[in-house]
Motif scaffolding. Structure first.
Motif, PDB file in Angstrom:
ATOM      1  N   UNK A 173       0.039   5.516  11.697  1.00  0.00           N
ATOM      2  CA  UNK A 173       1.359   4.879  11.817  1.00  0.00           C
ATOM      3  C   UNK A 173       1.637   4.010  10.596  1.00  0.00           C
ATOM      4  N   UNK A 174       0.613   3.312  10.124  1.00  0.00           N
ATOM      5  CA  UNK A 174       0.781   2.445   8.963  1.00  0.00           C
ATOM      6  C   UNK A 174       1.155   3.258   7.724  1.00  0.00           C
ATOM      7  N   UNK A 175       0.479   4.407   7.535  1.00  0.00           N
ATOM      8  CA  UNK A 175       0.789   5.264   6.385  1.00  0.00           C
ATOM      9  C   UNK A 175       2.210   5.807   6.471  1.00  0.00           C
ATOM     10  N   UNK A 176       2.617   6.226   7.663  1.00  0.00           N
ATOM     11  CA  UNK A 176       3.973   6.761   7.846  1.00  0.00           C
ATOM     12  C   UNK A 176       5.013   5.662   7.620  1.00  0.00           C
ATOM     13  N   UNK A 177       4.756   4.459   8.140  1.00  0.00           N
ATOM     14  CA  UNK A 177       5.687   3.345   7.960  1.00  0.00           C
ATOM     15  C   UNK A 177       5.818   3.013   6.484  1.00  0.00           C
ATOM     16  N   UNK A 178       4.689   2.997   5.774  1.00  0.00           N
ATOM     17  CA  UNK A 178       4.731   2.675   4.349  1.00  0.00           C
ATOM     18  C   UNK A 178       5.424   3.792   3.559  1.00  0.00           C
ATOM     19  N   UNK A 189       7.884   6.212   4.786  1.00  0.00           N
ATOM     20  CA  UNK A 189       9.321   6.414   5.043  1.00  0.00           C
ATOM     21  C   UNK A 189      10.066   5.122   5.389  1.00  0.00           C
ATOM     22  N   UNK A 190       9.333   4.048   5.610  1.00  0.00           N
ATOM     23  CA  UNK A 190       9.974   2.782   5.941  1.00  0.00           C
ATOM     24  C   UNK A 190       9.993   2.556   7.446  1.00  0.00           C
ATOM     25  N   UNK A 191      10.044   1.298   7.826  1.00  0.00           N
ATOM     26  CA  UNK A 191       9.938   0.919   9.236  1.00  0.00           C
ATOM     27  C   UNK A 191      11.081   1.483  10.080  1.00  0.00           C
ATOM     28  N   UNK A 192      12.316   1.364   9.594  1.00  0.00           N
ATOM     29  CA  UNK A 192      13.477   1.828  10.363  1.00  0.00           C
ATOM     30  C   UNK A 192      13.424   3.335  10.574  1.00  0.00           C
ATOM     31  N   UNK A 193      13.137   4.093   9.506  1.00  0.00           N
ATOM     32  CA  UNK A 193      13.062   5.546   9.638  1.00  0.00           C
ATOM     33  C   UNK A 193      11.886   5.958  10.513  1.00  0.00           C
ATOM     34  N   UNK A 194      10.772   5.220  10.427  1.00  0.00           N
ATOM     35  CA  UNK A 194       9.632   5.580  11.268  1.00  0.00           C
ATOM     36  C   UNK A 194       9.952   5.353  12.745  1.00  0.00           C
ATOM     37  N   UNK A 195      10.722   4.323  13.047  1.00  0.00           N
ATOM     38  CA  UNK A 195      11.157   4.112  14.442  1.00  0.00           C
ATOM     39  C   UNK A 195      12.018   5.284  14.905  1.00  0.00           C
TER      40      UNK A 195
END
Length: 137
Positions: free
Chosen positions: A8-13, A15-21
């Protein structure tokens, strides 16, 4: 198939927090309706990751991730395109535009949406219903 699934941390970093949500929200909606195998792959030349929903050797859809970007792809065969054409007025103008601008190959129309939020999720789920009836109650 990827040897190491991104955290999750790699994905958030990536694509960004908003897009990952949004990514998680779309996955939840798909998984609520469909019992599918899920597979992480390299995203090829254009994307870092591909996350594919499949069953019985057939792909339902795929999500793609690269820096600050999240894509959703569905491929519609001829009968599925006929269904979309009959129902196109039920889709947002944005979805109709992406559909019209998508390339049709020998195996179907490859429709890629660049998602910025959750506003098109209802349309995405309608497209998936054309492709395959939900198999979860």
């Amino acid at each position: 198939m990827l040897e190491k699934i991104p955290s999750q941390e790699e994905m958030t970093s990536l694509i960004g927090e908003t897009l990952f949500e949004s990514w998680k929200g779309l996955c939840e909606r798909i998984e609520e309706k469909y019992d599918m195998e899920r597979q992480w792959n390299s995203g090829g030349k254009r994307w870092k990751y591909e996350y594919k929903y499949r069953r019985g050797g057939k792909t339902l859809c795929a999500l793609y991730a690269k820096e600050d970007c999240f894509g959703f792809m569905v491929i519609l065969g001829q009968a599925e395109r006929d269904t979309f054409e009959r129902e196109r007025q039920n889709y947002s103008p944005e979805v109709q535009k992406v559909y019209d601008e998508s390339t049709t190959y020998h195996d179907g129309k490859w429709i890629m949406f660049m998602l910025e939020d959750q506003s098109l999720f209802d349309d995405m789920m309608q497209l998936l219903k054309i492709k395959r009836r939900p198999n979860k109650k």
